[in-house]
Design an enzyme around this catalytic site. Structure first.
Site, PDB file in Angstrom:
ATOM      1  N   LYS A   1      -5.458  29.859  15.592  1.00  0.00           N
ATOM      2  CA  LYS A   1      -5.592  29.049  16.817  1.00  0.00           C
ATOM      3  C   LYS A   1      -6.991  28.439  16.800  1.00  0.00           C
ATOM      4  O   LYS A   1      -7.924  28.948  17.425  1.00  0.00           O
ATOM      5  CB  LYS A   1      -5.381  29.921  18.061  1.00  0.00           C
ATOM      6  CG  LYS A   1      -3.918  29.984  18.496  1.00  0.00           C
ATOM      7  CD  LYS A   1      -3.735  30.777  19.776  1.00  0.00           C
ATOM      8  CE  LYS A   1      -3.856  29.947  21.028  1.00  0.00           C
ATOM      9  NZ  LYS A   1      -2.696  29.113  21.328  1.00  0.00           N
TER      10      LYS A   1
HETATM   11  N1  PMP Z   1       2.462  27.330  18.619  1.00  0.00           N
HETATM   12  C1  PMP Z   1       1.311  26.824  19.081  1.00  0.00           C
HETATM   13  C2  PMP Z   1       0.743  25.603  18.429  1.00  0.00           C
HETATM   14  C3  PMP Z   1       0.673  27.430  20.168  1.00  0.00           C
HETATM   15  O1  PMP Z   1      -0.470  26.945  20.640  1.00  0.00           O
HETATM   16  C4  PMP Z   1       1.261  28.571  20.776  1.00  0.00           C
HETATM   17  C5  PMP Z   1       0.613  29.212  21.968  1.00  0.00           C
HETATM   18  N2  PMP Z   1      -0.330  30.158  21.596  1.00  0.00           N
HETATM   19  C6  PMP Z   1       2.454  29.071  20.231  1.00  0.00           C
HETATM   20  C7  PMP Z   1       3.031  28.426  19.154  1.00  0.00           C
HETATM   21  C8  PMP Z   1       3.089  30.329  20.785  1.00  0.00           C
HETATM   22  O2  PMP Z   1       2.317  31.457  20.419  1.00  0.00           O
HETATM   23  P1  PMP Z   1       2.294  32.757  21.306  1.00  0.00           P
HETATM   24  O3  PMP Z   1       3.690  33.175  21.499  1.00  0.00           O
HETATM   25  O4  PMP Z   1       1.505  33.736  20.515  1.00  0.00           O
HETATM   26  O5  PMP Z   1       1.633  32.388  22.592  1.00  0.00           O
END
Ligand code: PMP
Length: 326
Positions: free
Chosen positions: A157
């Protein structure tokens, strides 16, 4: 949005108004920062706030930091414990969103990742729905392509990479859609602007694999397990073509922010019946009960803020034994 009262910054909790950086800050100028997004859910019956899978989120956060060569002097468990302390300082008794951010704090000119000093902040704010239309979303296939692992690692991220998500999201929303679906460089379905994607076809659930430049979502992993263990479904992690989405019986997004969203139209084509389907309806119900700490079996995923004992342990993570329903 109301600003938080406090921030956890460089090892201590300070009033939010004091958590400031200079405009030359490296992370702000070059996007050399990583972040997380975690939710905490208020359970009215128990008078308790539960943070969902904080250790797993902080593990991914530390891995993202590692991709940018940041060395942070914390374990995932320690960061989760700091988060509980921050939430208790805020005294929130409502659903909220927690934002950890690690950024290079040097106020210098020069693009690089070495010989820099990482700083760490955590904040939390009350939070409701991320996408308003979560039962009947109309999405478009974005003309933007998902960042590739050899450009900016998509599985981290990484703040700078979110310009890619922002381009896709704004173009979709300004054209009247609720969300964007983004394809990878080679034209396969990758994910939404900030969420992972699933389809259901002939009783089988399918989601793009981690090699498709997706973020390795914590919610994605939770939902894969629920589909298998609670609904007894086969789940395939494999490449998905754009037109397979059009022919699916159901499509849905998962993510911490969006939770579980039913996608019922893509580029003006109805998906399945054009209404929320059975699988997504069941998964939503299960998920919303689990995150609020109402399902005993999944309770270790939910870490209490106000009655948290000595802190967060590594058991507050992982997978569970299969349900007797299967
Ligand atoms: N893809 C992206 C690009 C994201 O920013 C997120 C949000 N964090 C997700 C998928 C989903 O990830 P998570 O379930 O860990 O929040």
């Amino acid at each position: 949005m109301n600003l938080p009262g406090y921030a956890f910054l460089d090892g201590k909790i300070v009033p939010y108004a004091e958590a400031k950086v200079g405009v030359l800050t490296h992370g702000l100028n070059y996007g050399t920062a990583v972040f997380g997004g975690i939710r905490a859910y208020w359970n009215d019956d128990e008078g308790e706030l539960f943070v969902f899978r904080p250790v797993d989120h902080f593990r991914r956060f530390l891995q993202s930091a590692g991709l940018l060569r940041m060395e942070l002097p914390y374990t995932a468990e320690a960061l989760a414990t700091c988060t509980l302390e921050l939430l208790r300082s805020e005294g929130l008794k409502t659903d909220c969103y927690i934002r950890p951010l690690a950024f290079y704090g040097d106020e210098i000119i020069g693009v690089r990742l070495h010989n820099l000093t990482p700083r760490l902040a955590i904040t939390s704010v009350p939070f409701g729905l991320y996408v308003e239309n979560d039962e009947n979303a109309h999405c478009t296939i974005s003309s933007w392509r998902r960042v590739d692992d050899n450009m900016i690692p998509a599985r981290g991220k990484i703040a700078g990479a979110y310009v890619n998500s922002a381009l896709a999201k704004s173009d979709a929303q300004l054209s009247g859609f609720d969300e964007a679906i983004v394809l990878s460089q080679d034209g396969h379905v990758s994910e939404g602007s900030a969420e992972n994607i699933f389809l259901v076809r002939n009783g089988v659930a399918v989601t793009p694999p981690i090699s498709e430049n997706i973020l390795e979502g914590i919610t994605r992993r939770t939902i894969i397990n629920l589909l298998k263990d609670e609904l007894g479904m086969e789940v395939q992690e494999r490449s998905v073509d754009r037109t397979e989405l059009f022919l699916a019986d159901e499509v849905f997004f998962t993510g911490t922010g969006v939770q579980v969203i039913a996608v019922t139209r893509i580029d003006h084509r109805p998906i399945g019946t054009g209404k929320m389907g059975n699988v997504v309806r069941q998964i939503r119900e299960l998920y919303f009960n689990i995150v609020r700490g109402r399902v005993v079996r999944y309770r270790p995923h939910c870490v209490p803020v106000y009655n948290s004992g000595t802190g967060v342990k590594s058991e507050n993570t992982g997978t569970f034994a299969r349900s007797s329903r299967k």
